[in-house]
Design a protein around this motif. Sequence first.
Motif, PDB file in Angstrom:
ATOM      1  N   ARG A  56      17.712   1.278  -3.491  1.00  0.00           N
ATOM      2  CA  ARG A  56      16.940   0.392  -3.753  1.00  0.00           C
ATOM      3  C   ARG A  56      17.643  -1.050  -3.391  1.00  0.00           C
ATOM      4  N   LEU A  82      10.250 -10.344  -4.484  1.00  0.00           N
ATOM      5  CA  LEU A  82      10.282  -9.452  -3.707  1.00  0.00           C
ATOM      6  C   LEU A  82      11.117  -8.344  -3.033  1.00  0.00           C
ATOM      7  N   LYS A  87      12.777  -7.545  -0.666  1.00  0.00           N
ATOM      8  CA  LYS A  87      11.774  -7.095   0.830  1.00  0.00           C
ATOM      9  C   LYS A  87      12.945  -7.201   2.222  1.00  0.00           C
ATOM     10  N   GLU A 128       8.100  -9.616   5.725  1.00  0.00           N
ATOM     11  CA  GLU A 128       6.829  -8.836   5.639  1.00  0.00           C
ATOM     12  C   GLU A 128       6.756  -8.782   7.912  1.00  0.00           C
ATOM     13  N   GLU A 157       2.841  -1.312  10.979  1.00  0.00           N
ATOM     14  CA  GLU A 157       3.263  -1.631   9.775  1.00  0.00           C
ATOM     15  C   GLU A 157       1.826  -1.266   8.257  1.00  0.00           C
ATOM     16  N   ASN A 191       3.097   3.686   6.460  1.00  0.00           N
ATOM     17  CA  ASN A 191       3.824   4.245   5.268  1.00  0.00           C
ATOM     18  C   ASN A 191       3.593   5.572   5.209  1.00  0.00           C
ATOM     19  N   PHE A 240      11.070  12.169  -3.551  1.00  0.00           N
ATOM     20  CA  PHE A 240       9.702  12.211  -5.035  1.00  0.00           C
ATOM     21  C   PHE A 240       9.767  13.463  -5.846  1.00  0.00           C
ATOM     22  N   THR A 294       2.507  -4.974   2.681  1.00  0.00           N
ATOM     23  CA  THR A 294       3.122  -4.457   1.429  1.00  0.00           C
ATOM     24  C   THR A 294       1.774  -3.477   0.551  1.00  0.00           C
ATOM     25  N   ASN A 329      -1.092  -0.806   0.387  1.00  0.00           N
ATOM     26  CA  ASN A 329      -1.360   0.639   0.533  1.00  0.00           C
ATOM     27  C   ASN A 329      -1.468   1.054  -1.512  1.00  0.00           C
ATOM     28  N   PHE A 386       6.544   5.158  -9.327  1.00  0.00           N
ATOM     29  CA  PHE A 386       7.250   4.834  -8.097  1.00  0.00           C
ATOM     30  C   PHE A 386       5.651   3.402  -7.719  1.00  0.00           C
ATOM     31  N   GLU A 399       5.263  -0.390  -7.887  1.00  0.00           N
ATOM     32  CA  GLU A 399       5.233  -1.049  -7.133  1.00  0.00           C
ATOM     33  C   GLU A 399       3.845  -2.118  -7.035  1.00  0.00           C
ATOM     34  N   LYS A 452       4.393  -4.752  -9.114  1.00  0.00           N
ATOM     35  CA  LYS A 452       4.876  -5.495  -9.093  1.00  0.00           C
ATOM     36  C   LYS A 452       4.954  -6.550  -7.780  1.00  0.00           C
ATOM     37  N   LEU A 453       3.702  -6.021  -7.037  1.00  0.00           N
ATOM     38  CA  LEU A 453       3.376  -6.808  -5.468  1.00  0.00           C
ATOM     39  C   LEU A 453       1.612  -7.494  -6.619  1.00  0.00           C
TER      40      LEU A 453
END
Lengths: 210, 210
Positions: free
Chosen positions: A39, A50, A52, A65, A102, A107, A118, B104, B107, B128, B132, B135-136
Amino acid sequence: MITLHHLEYSRSTRIIWLLEELGVEYEMVRHQRHPETMRAQADLAAIHPLAKAPTAIIDGNLMMESGAIIEYILEQYGEGKLAPAPGSNDRAEFLEWLHFAEGTLANPVIVQMLAPRFGGLGEGYAPFVEGEVVKLLDYVEHHLDNREYIVGDSFSGADINIMYVIELAMAAGMLANRPACADYGKRMMARDGYRKAIELGGPVVPSLGG
Amino acid sequence: MITLHHLEYSRSTRIIWLLEELGVEYEMVRHQRHPETMRAQADLAAIHPLAKAPTAIIDGNLMMESGAIIEYILEQYGEGKLAPAPGSNDRAEFLEWLHFAEGTLANPVIVQMLAPRFGGLGEGYAPFVEGEVVKLLDYVEHHLDNREYIVGDSFSGADINIMYVIELAMAAGMLANRPACADYGKRMMARDGYRKAIELGGPVVPSLGG
Protein backbone atom coordinates in the motif's frame (compact mmCIF):
# COMPACT_ATOMS: atom_id res chain seq x y z
CA MET A 1 2.28 24.05 -13.58
CA ILE A 2 1.73 20.33 -13.02
CA THR A 3 3.21 18.23 -10.23
CA LEU A 4 2.44 14.53 -10.53
CA HIS A 5 2.80 12.36 -7.45
CA HIS A 6 3.66 9.02 -9.00
CA LEU A 7 3.26 5.82 -7.00
CA GLU A 8 5.10 2.80 -8.41
CA TYR A 9 2.89 0.08 -9.96
CA SER A 10 -0.20 2.24 -10.04
CA ARG A 11 -2.78 4.19 -11.96
CA SER A 12 -0.54 7.27 -11.92
CA THR A 13 1.35 5.82 -14.89
CA ARG A 14 -1.72 6.89 -16.86
CA ILE A 15 -0.96 10.54 -16.16
CA ILE A 16 2.71 10.24 -17.14
CA TRP A 17 1.51 8.67 -20.39
CA LEU A 18 -1.03 11.46 -21.00
CA LEU A 19 1.52 14.21 -20.34
CA GLU A 20 4.10 12.54 -22.58
CA GLU A 21 1.51 12.22 -25.39
CA LEU A 22 0.70 15.92 -25.05
CA GLY A 23 4.32 17.00 -24.67
CA VAL A 24 3.40 19.08 -21.63
CA GLU A 25 6.06 19.86 -19.01
CA TYR A 26 5.56 18.57 -15.49
CA GLU A 27 7.40 17.73 -12.33
CA MET A 28 7.27 14.16 -11.04
CA VAL A 29 7.57 13.18 -7.38
CA ARG A 30 8.14 9.47 -6.85
CA HIS A 31 6.51 7.38 -4.11
CA GLN A 32 7.13 3.73 -3.26
CA ARG A 33 4.71 1.15 -1.92
CA HIS A 34 5.26 -0.54 1.43
CA PRO A 35 7.25 -3.67 0.51
CA GLU A 36 4.99 -6.00 2.50
CA THR A 37 1.49 -4.48 2.42
CA MET A 38 2.02 -3.04 -1.09
CA ARG A 39 0.00 0.00 0.00
CA ALA A 40 0.99 3.65 -0.35
CA GLN A 41 2.85 5.10 2.61
CA ALA A 42 3.07 8.25 4.74
CA ASP A 43 4.89 10.31 2.10
CA LEU A 44 1.88 10.14 -0.22
CA ALA A 45 -0.61 10.55 2.64
CA ALA A 46 1.23 13.78 3.48
CA ILE A 47 0.15 15.14 0.08
CA HIS A 48 -3.46 13.85 0.16
CA PRO A 49 -5.11 12.08 3.13
CA LEU A 50 -6.44 9.23 0.96
CA ALA A 51 -2.94 8.54 -0.45
CA LYS A 52 -4.41 7.56 -3.81
CA ALA A 53 -2.52 7.29 -7.08
CA PRO A 54 -2.64 9.36 -9.13
CA THR A 55 -2.50 12.46 -6.97
CA ALA A 56 -1.57 15.63 -8.84
CA ILE A 57 -1.33 19.34 -8.21
CA ILE A 58 -2.44 21.18 -11.33
CA ASP A 59 -2.33 24.96 -11.35
CA GLY A 60 -2.75 24.87 -7.58
CA ASN A 61 -5.61 22.32 -7.59
CA LEU A 62 -4.88 19.20 -5.54
CA MET A 63 -6.58 16.40 -7.46
CA MET A 64 -7.13 12.66 -7.40
CA GLU A 65 -9.22 10.31 -9.62
CA SER A 66 -7.62 9.32 -12.94
CA GLY A 67 -10.66 10.24 -15.05
CA ALA A 68 -10.99 13.69 -13.47
CA ILE A 69 -7.27 14.42 -13.85
CA ILE A 70 -7.34 13.29 -17.49
CA GLU A 71 -10.34 15.51 -18.25
CA TYR A 72 -8.88 18.50 -16.43
CA ILE A 73 -5.45 18.25 -18.05
CA LEU A 74 -7.06 17.89 -21.49
CA GLU A 75 -9.24 20.95 -20.87
CA GLN A 76 -6.38 23.11 -19.59
CA TYR A 77 -3.42 21.81 -21.59
CA GLY A 78 -4.81 19.63 -24.40
CA GLU A 79 -5.31 22.32 -27.04
CA GLY A 80 -8.06 20.16 -28.53
CA LYS A 81 -5.96 17.01 -28.66
CA LEU A 82 -6.89 13.54 -27.30
CA ALA A 83 -10.56 14.35 -26.62
CA PRO A 84 -13.55 15.07 -28.87
CA ALA A 85 -14.76 18.61 -28.13
CA PRO A 86 -18.12 19.16 -26.39
CA GLY A 87 -20.83 19.08 -29.04
CA SER A 88 -18.82 16.91 -31.45
CA ASN A 89 -19.85 13.49 -32.75
CA ASP A 90 -17.76 11.24 -30.52
CA ARG A 91 -18.22 13.25 -27.31
CA ALA A 92 -20.87 11.00 -25.69
CA GLU A 93 -18.87 7.85 -26.40
CA PHE A 94 -15.67 9.48 -25.11
CA LEU A 95 -17.28 10.44 -21.79
CA GLU A 96 -18.85 7.01 -21.46
CA TRP A 97 -15.63 5.03 -21.97
CA LEU A 98 -13.65 7.45 -19.84
CA HIS A 99 -16.03 6.88 -16.91
CA PHE A 100 -16.54 3.17 -17.69
CA ALA A 101 -12.86 2.38 -17.03
CA GLU A 102 -13.05 3.12 -13.31
CA GLY A 103 -16.82 3.32 -12.79
CA THR A 104 -17.58 -0.20 -13.98
CA LEU A 105 -14.62 -2.21 -15.31
CA ALA A 106 -11.69 -1.68 -12.93
CA ASN A 107 -13.10 -2.97 -9.68
CA PRO A 108 -14.17 -6.49 -10.64
CA VAL A 109 -11.00 -7.03 -12.71
CA ILE A 110 -8.71 -5.90 -9.88
CA VAL A 111 -10.64 -7.69 -7.13
CA GLN A 112 -10.61 -10.92 -9.17
CA MET A 113 -6.87 -10.50 -9.77
CA LEU A 114 -6.11 -9.87 -6.09
CA ALA A 115 -8.55 -12.49 -4.74
CA PRO A 116 -5.80 -15.04 -3.97
CA ARG A 117 -3.92 -12.41 -1.98
CA PHE A 118 -7.05 -11.91 0.16
CA GLY A 119 -7.45 -15.66 0.66
CA GLY A 120 -10.56 -15.70 -1.52
CA LEU A 121 -13.73 -13.60 -1.66
CA GLY A 122 -16.32 -15.81 -0.04
CA GLU A 123 -18.55 -18.46 -1.59
CA GLY A 124 -21.25 -16.09 -2.77
CA TYR A 125 -19.21 -13.05 -3.77
CA ALA A 126 -16.40 -14.83 -5.67
CA PRO A 127 -18.66 -16.23 -8.43
CA PHE A 128 -20.47 -12.87 -8.66
CA VAL A 129 -17.17 -11.05 -9.29
CA GLU A 130 -16.03 -13.70 -11.76
CA GLY A 131 -19.32 -13.37 -13.64
CA GLU A 132 -18.91 -9.60 -13.82
CA VAL A 133 -15.35 -9.92 -15.16
CA VAL A 134 -16.47 -12.30 -17.91
CA LYS A 135 -19.46 -10.17 -18.88
CA LEU A 136 -17.54 -6.89 -18.91
CA LEU A 137 -14.41 -8.14 -20.70
CA ASP A 138 -16.57 -9.89 -23.28
CA TYR A 139 -18.35 -6.59 -23.83
CA VAL A 140 -15.05 -4.75 -24.33
CA GLU A 141 -13.82 -7.55 -26.61
CA HIS A 142 -16.93 -7.18 -28.77
CA HIS A 143 -16.53 -3.40 -28.84
CA LEU A 144 -12.86 -3.58 -29.87
CA ASP A 145 -13.43 -6.07 -32.68
CA ASN A 146 -12.30 -4.27 -35.86
CA ARG A 147 -11.55 -1.07 -33.95
CA GLU A 148 -8.22 0.67 -33.60
CA TYR A 149 -9.12 2.83 -30.58
CA ILE A 150 -11.72 2.64 -27.83
CA VAL A 151 -13.54 5.75 -29.12
CA GLY A 152 -14.00 6.86 -32.74
CA ASP A 153 -11.00 6.63 -35.05
CA SER A 154 -8.30 8.34 -33.02
CA PHE A 155 -6.32 7.93 -29.82
CA SER A 156 -7.80 9.70 -26.78
CA GLY A 157 -7.66 10.03 -23.02
CA ALA A 158 -10.28 7.26 -22.86
CA ASP A 159 -7.69 4.83 -24.28
CA ILE A 160 -5.29 5.83 -21.51
CA ASN A 161 -7.92 5.38 -18.82
CA ILE A 162 -9.07 1.94 -19.96
CA MET A 163 -5.59 0.67 -20.81
CA TYR A 164 -4.54 0.42 -17.16
CA VAL A 165 -7.33 -2.12 -16.65
CA ILE A 166 -6.65 -3.90 -19.95
CA GLU A 167 -2.99 -4.24 -18.98
CA LEU A 168 -3.87 -5.74 -15.59
CA ALA A 169 -6.29 -8.13 -17.29
CA MET A 170 -3.56 -9.08 -19.76
CA ALA A 171 -1.03 -9.70 -16.98
CA ALA A 172 -3.58 -11.81 -15.09
CA GLY A 173 -4.20 -14.02 -18.12
CA MET A 174 -7.75 -12.77 -18.61
CA LEU A 175 -7.21 -11.91 -22.30
CA ALA A 176 -6.02 -15.36 -23.41
CA ASN A 177 -9.25 -15.91 -25.36
CA ARG A 178 -9.96 -12.27 -26.10
CA PRO A 179 -7.79 -11.47 -29.13
CA ALA A 180 -9.27 -8.03 -29.88
CA CYS A 181 -8.49 -6.82 -26.34
CA ALA A 182 -5.03 -8.40 -26.43
CA ASP A 183 -4.17 -6.88 -29.82
CA TYR A 184 -5.49 -3.50 -28.70
CA GLY A 185 -3.35 -3.71 -25.57
CA LYS A 186 -0.24 -4.51 -27.58
CA ARG A 187 -0.93 -1.65 -30.01
CA MET A 188 -1.35 0.85 -27.19
CA MET A 189 1.78 -0.42 -25.43
CA ALA A 190 3.77 0.10 -28.63
CA ARG A 191 3.06 3.85 -28.62
CA ASP A 192 5.98 6.16 -27.92
CA GLY A 193 4.06 7.90 -25.14
CA TYR A 194 3.32 4.64 -23.36
CA ARG A 195 6.91 3.43 -23.66
CA LYS A 196 8.21 6.71 -22.33
CA ALA A 197 5.77 6.46 -19.38
CA ILE A 198 7.07 2.99 -18.48
CA GLU A 199 10.65 4.15 -18.88
CA LEU A 200 10.02 7.06 -16.49
CA GLY A 201 7.54 5.48 -14.09
CA GLY A 202 8.44 1.80 -14.12
CA PRO A 203 6.16 -1.12 -15.04
CA VAL A 204 2.44 -0.99 -14.25
CA VAL A 205 2.30 -4.56 -12.96
CA PRO A 206 5.05 -5.67 -10.57
CA SER A 207 4.55 -9.42 -10.62
CA LEU A 208 1.45 -11.53 -10.33
CA GLY A 209 3.28 -14.30 -8.53
CA GLY A 210 3.58 -16.62 -11.58
CA MET B 1 -34.39 14.23 -27.35
CA ILE B 2 -33.70 12.20 -24.20
CA THR B 3 -35.05 8.75 -23.41
CA LEU B 4 -34.14 7.54 -19.94
CA HIS B 5 -34.38 3.85 -19.21
CA HIS B 6 -35.15 3.85 -15.52
CA LEU B 7 -34.60 0.73 -13.43
CA GLU B 8 -36.36 0.69 -10.05
CA TYR B 9 -34.09 1.06 -6.98
CA SER B 10 -31.08 2.14 -9.01
CA ARG B 11 -28.62 4.80 -10.05
CA SER B 12 -30.96 5.93 -12.82
CA THR B 13 -32.87 7.97 -10.22
CA ARG B 14 -29.88 10.33 -10.48
CA ILE B 15 -30.76 11.16 -14.06
CA ILE B 16 -34.45 11.79 -13.30
CA TRP B 17 -33.24 14.17 -10.56
CA LEU B 18 -30.83 15.95 -12.90
CA LEU B 19 -33.46 16.39 -15.62
CA GLU B 20 -36.02 17.66 -13.12
CA GLU B 21 -33.50 20.17 -11.72
CA LEU B 22 -32.80 21.39 -15.26
CA GLY B 23 -36.44 21.35 -16.31
CA VAL B 24 -35.54 19.50 -19.49
CA GLU B 25 -38.14 17.34 -21.21
CA TYR B 26 -37.52 13.61 -21.50
CA GLU B 27 -39.25 10.33 -22.00
CA MET B 28 -38.97 7.69 -19.28
CA VAL B 29 -39.17 3.95 -19.89
CA ARG B 30 -39.60 1.91 -16.70
CA HIS B 31 -37.84 -1.38 -15.98
CA GLN B 32 -38.30 -3.68 -13.00
CA ARG B 33 -35.76 -5.87 -11.25
CA HIS B 34 -36.17 -9.63 -11.06
CA PRO B 35 -38.05 -10.15 -7.79
CA GLU B 36 -35.67 -12.85 -6.54
CA THR B 37 -32.22 -12.02 -7.97
CA MET B 38 -32.89 -8.25 -7.82
CA ARG B 39 -30.98 -7.93 -11.10
CA ALA B 40 -32.07 -6.13 -14.26
CA GLN B 41 -33.92 -8.31 -16.75
CA ALA B 42 -34.22 -8.97 -20.48
CA ASP B 43 -36.17 -5.79 -21.23
CA LEU B 44 -33.21 -3.63 -20.19
CA ALA B 45 -30.67 -5.98 -21.81
CA ALA B 46 -32.60 -5.49 -25.04
CA ILE B 47 -31.65 -1.79 -24.91
CA HIS B 48 -28.01 -2.27 -23.86
CA PRO B 49 -26.23 -5.63 -23.50
CA LEU B 50 -24.84 -4.79 -20.04
CA ALA B 51 -28.34 -3.91 -18.77
CA LYS B 52 -26.93 -1.20 -16.50
CA ALA B 53 -28.88 1.60 -14.88
CA PRO B 54 -28.88 4.34 -15.92
CA THR B 55 -29.06 3.62 -19.63
CA ALA B 56 -30.15 6.59 -21.72
CA ILE B 57 -30.50 7.54 -25.35
CA ILE B 58 -29.55 11.17 -25.76
CA ASP B 59 -29.80 12.74 -29.20
CA GLY B 60 -29.26 9.27 -30.68
CA ASN B 61 -26.33 8.35 -28.40
CA LEU B 62 -26.90 5.16 -26.41
CA MET B 63 -25.15 5.83 -23.10
CA MET B 64 -24.45 4.26 -19.74
CA GLU B 65 -22.34 5.39 -16.72
CA SER B 66 -23.98 7.95 -14.43
CA GLY B 67 -21.03 10.36 -14.48
CA ALA B 68 -20.79 10.35 -18.26
CA ILE B 69 -24.53 10.87 -18.69
CA ILE B 70 -24.52 13.73 -16.17
CA GLU B 71 -21.60 15.43 -17.95
CA TYR B 72 -23.13 14.94 -21.37
CA ILE B 73 -26.58 16.20 -20.40
CA LEU B 74 -25.04 19.24 -18.70
CA GLU B 75 -22.95 20.01 -21.80
CA GLN B 76 -25.85 19.62 -24.21
CA TYR B 77 -28.82 20.82 -22.15
CA GLY B 78 -27.41 22.54 -19.05
CA GLU B 79 -27.05 26.08 -20.42
CA GLY B 80 -24.27 26.63 -17.89
CA LYS B 81 -26.27 25.38 -14.92
CA LEU B 82 -25.19 22.74 -12.34
CA ALA B 83 -21.53 22.59 -13.45
CA PRO B 84 -18.62 25.04 -13.24
CA ALA B 85 -17.52 25.87 -16.79
CA PRO B 86 -14.14 24.64 -18.10
CA GLY B 87 -11.50 27.12 -16.99
CA SER B 88 -13.48 28.34 -13.96
CA ASN B 89 -12.36 28.14 -10.33
CA ASP B 90 -14.30 25.10 -9.15
CA ARG B 91 -13.86 23.03 -12.30
CA ALA B 92 -11.09 20.73 -10.99
CA GLU B 93 -13.00 19.99 -7.80
CA PHE B 94 -16.22 19.39 -9.74
CA LEU B 95 -14.58 16.82 -12.02
CA GLU B 96 -12.86 15.15 -9.07
CA TRP B 97 -16.03 14.70 -6.99
CA LEU B 98 -18.05 13.69 -10.04
CA HIS B 99 -15.58 10.87 -10.77
CA PHE B 100 -14.96 10.06 -7.08
CA ALA B 101 -18.59 9.02 -6.54
CA GLU B 102 -18.34 5.93 -8.77
CA GLY B 103 -14.57 5.66 -9.25
CA THR B 104 -13.72 5.32 -5.55
CA LEU B 105 -16.65 5.61 -3.13
CA ALA B 106 -19.53 3.56 -4.52
CA ASN B 107 -17.98 0.12 -4.72
CA PRO B 108 -16.83 -0.42 -1.13
CA VAL B 109 -20.02 1.13 0.28
CA ILE B 110 -22.28 -1.06 -1.87
CA VAL B 111 -20.22 -4.23 -1.42
CA GLN B 112 -20.19 -3.71 2.36
CA MET B 113 -23.94 -3.12 2.31
CA LEU B 114 -24.64 -6.23 0.23
CA ALA B 115 -22.10 -8.46 2.01
CA PRO B 116 -24.73 -10.30 4.09
CA ARG B 117 -26.67 -11.09 0.92
CA PHE B 118 -23.51 -12.74 -0.49
CA GLY B 119 -22.98 -14.72 2.72
CA GLY B 120 -19.90 -12.63 3.57
CA LEU B 121 -16.82 -11.55 1.63
CA GLY B 122 -14.09 -13.83 2.92
CA GLU B 123 -11.83 -13.44 5.93
CA GLY B 124 -9.23 -11.28 4.22
CA TYR B 125 -11.41 -9.20 1.89
CA ALA B 126 -14.21 -8.30 4.36
CA PRO B 127 -11.96 -6.28 6.71
CA PHE B 128 -10.27 -4.63 3.71
CA VAL B 129 -13.64 -3.42 2.38
CA GLU B 130 -14.75 -2.31 5.83
CA GLY B 131 -11.52 -0.35 6.25
CA GLU B 132 -12.07 1.37 2.91
CA VAL B 133 -15.64 2.33 3.82
CA VAL B 134 -14.51 3.89 7.10
CA LYS B 135 -11.61 5.75 5.50
CA LEU B 136 -13.66 7.06 2.56
CA LEU B 137 -16.78 8.07 4.50
CA ASP B 138 -14.60 9.78 7.12
CA TYR B 139 -12.95 11.71 4.29
CA VAL B 140 -16.34 12.80 2.90
CA GLU B 141 -17.50 13.68 6.42
CA HIS B 142 -14.46 15.90 6.91
CA HIS B 143 -14.99 17.51 3.50
CA LEU B 144 -18.68 18.25 4.18
CA ASP B 145 -18.08 19.80 7.59
CA ASN B 146 -19.36 23.40 7.26
CA ARG B 147 -20.18 22.95 3.59
CA GLU B 148 -23.56 23.25 1.94
CA TYR B 149 -22.66 21.41 -1.30
CA ILE B 150 -20.00 18.91 -2.31
CA VAL B 151 -18.31 21.44 -4.65
CA GLY B 152 -17.95 25.19 -4.16
CA ASP B 153 -21.00 27.10 -2.96
CA SER B 154 -23.72 25.85 -5.28
CA PHE B 155 -25.62 22.71 -6.17
CA SER B 156 -24.13 20.73 -9.09
CA GLY B 157 -24.18 17.44 -10.94
CA ALA B 158 -21.48 16.24 -8.53
CA ASP B 159 -24.01 16.43 -5.67
CA ILE B 160 -26.39 14.25 -7.67
CA ASN B 161 -23.69 11.70 -8.43
CA ILE B 162 -22.43 11.35 -4.85
CA MET B 163 -25.89 11.49 -3.25
CA TYR B 164 -26.84 8.03 -4.51
CA VAL B 165 -23.96 6.62 -2.48
CA ILE B 166 -24.65 8.86 0.53
CA GLU B 167 -28.25 7.72 0.50
CA LEU B 168 -27.26 4.04 0.45
CA ALA B 169 -24.80 4.69 3.29
CA MET B 170 -27.54 6.46 5.22
CA ALA B 171 -29.99 3.58 4.72
CA ALA B 172 -27.33 1.07 5.79
CA GLY B 173 -26.71 2.95 9.04
CA MET B 174 -23.20 4.04 8.02
CA LEU B 175 -23.87 7.71 8.77
CA ALA B 176 -24.95 7.27 12.40
CA ASN B 177 -21.74 8.94 13.62
CA ARG B 178 -21.18 11.14 10.59
CA PRO B 179 -23.46 14.16 11.17
CA ALA B 180 -22.11 16.30 8.31
CA CYS B 181 -22.85 13.53 5.77
CA ALA B 182 -26.26 12.85 7.34
CA ASP B 183 -27.24 16.54 7.35
CA TYR B 184 -26.01 16.96 3.79
CA GLY B 185 -28.07 13.94 2.74
CA LYS B 186 -31.20 15.32 4.36
CA ARG B 187 -30.66 18.75 2.75
CA MET B 188 -30.27 17.22 -0.68
CA MET B 189 -33.31 14.99 -0.20
CA ALA B 190 -35.40 18.06 0.70
CA ARG B 191 -34.81 19.61 -2.74
CA ASP B 192 -37.79 19.83 -5.06
CA GLY B 193 -35.85 18.08 -7.83
CA TYR B 194 -34.98 15.13 -5.62
CA ARG B 195 -38.53 14.78 -4.32
CA LYS B 196 -39.92 14.88 -7.83
CA ALA B 197 -37.40 12.19 -8.86
CA ILE B 198 -38.55 9.89 -6.05
CA GLU B 199 -42.17 10.61 -6.86
CA LEU B 200 -41.61 9.65 -10.49
CA GLY B 201 -39.01 6.89 -10.12
CA GLY B 202 -39.78 5.38 -6.73
CA PRO B 203 -37.43 5.08 -3.75
CA VAL B 204 -33.69 4.55 -4.27
CA VAL B 205 -33.39 1.92 -1.55
CA PRO B 206 -36.06 -0.80 -1.47
CA SER B 207 -35.43 -2.30 1.95
CA LEU B 208 -32.26 -3.35 3.66
CA GLY B 209 -33.93 -6.22 5.45
CA GLY B 210 -34.26 -4.44 8.80
